[in-house]
Write a protein that holds these residues in place. Structure first.
Motif, short mmCIF file in Angstrom:
data_model
loop_
_atom_site.label_atom_id
_atom_site.label_comp_id
_atom_site.label_asym_id
_atom_site.label_seq_id
_atom_site.Cartn_x
_atom_site.Cartn_y
_atom_site.Cartn_z
N GLY A 36 0.84 -1.20 0.00
CA GLY A 36 0.00 0.00 0.00
C GLY A 36 0.87 1.24 0.00
N THR A 37 0.69 2.08 1.01
CA THR A 37 1.46 3.32 1.09
C THR A 37 2.72 3.17 1.95
OG1 THR A 37 0.19 4.12 2.98
CG2 THR A 37 -0.61 4.73 0.77
N LEU A 38 2.97 1.96 2.45
CA LEU A 38 4.11 1.69 3.32
C LEU A 38 5.23 0.99 2.54
CD1 LEU A 38 5.50 1.39 6.14
CD2 LEU A 38 4.24 -0.77 6.36
N PRO A 68 7.06 9.10 -7.17
CA PRO A 68 5.60 8.99 -7.29
C PRO A 68 5.11 7.54 -7.27
CG PRO A 68 6.54 9.45 -9.42
CD PRO A 68 7.68 9.47 -8.44
N LEU A 69 5.30 6.87 -6.15
CA LEU A 69 4.83 5.50 -6.01
C LEU A 69 3.72 5.37 -4.97
CD1 LEU A 69 8.26 3.60 -6.06
CD2 LEU A 69 6.57 3.73 -7.90
N GLY A 70 3.25 6.51 -4.45
CA GLY A 70 2.19 6.48 -3.46
C GLY A 70 2.67 6.11 -2.07
#
Length: 100
Positions: A36-38, A68-70
């Protein structure tokens, strides 16, 4: 080494200031993954008493948060097992340092 290929490029921008070579080619990164975002990174240092440890950890975080990978959070785990050795370096890094 088990690394998400998308994370390799930003991690290659992290240069060990003492050796002048990126942490991927030095073989310091053992694992890098994104959930995810981690982003999670398991890495080592050339020695347990490496004075650059905190600096390198911060640079790893900054490099992954800047692409830009979230990714909004980075966890860095520094381990010393297995211990680092020059055999973990890429052939190019060994050549650059004169290690045969």
């Amino acid at each position: 080494m088990s690394c998400d290929p998308r994370l390799l490029l930003p991690l290659r921008t992290v240069i060990d200031p003492e050796l002048g070579i990126n942490i991927i080619d030095l073989g310091l990164v053992y694992q890098a993954s994104q959930e995810g975002t981690l982003a999670r990174v398991q890495m080592t240092m050339t020695t347990p008493a490496c004075p650059m440890g905190p600096y390198l950890e911060e640079q790893v975080k900054e490099s992954l948060l800047s692409v830009p990978l979230g990714i909004s959070e980075v966890e860095v785990e520094v381990v010393f097992d297995p211990p680092w050795s020059p055999e973990k370096m890429t052939p190019e890094a060994r050549e650059q340092l004169g290690v045969v």
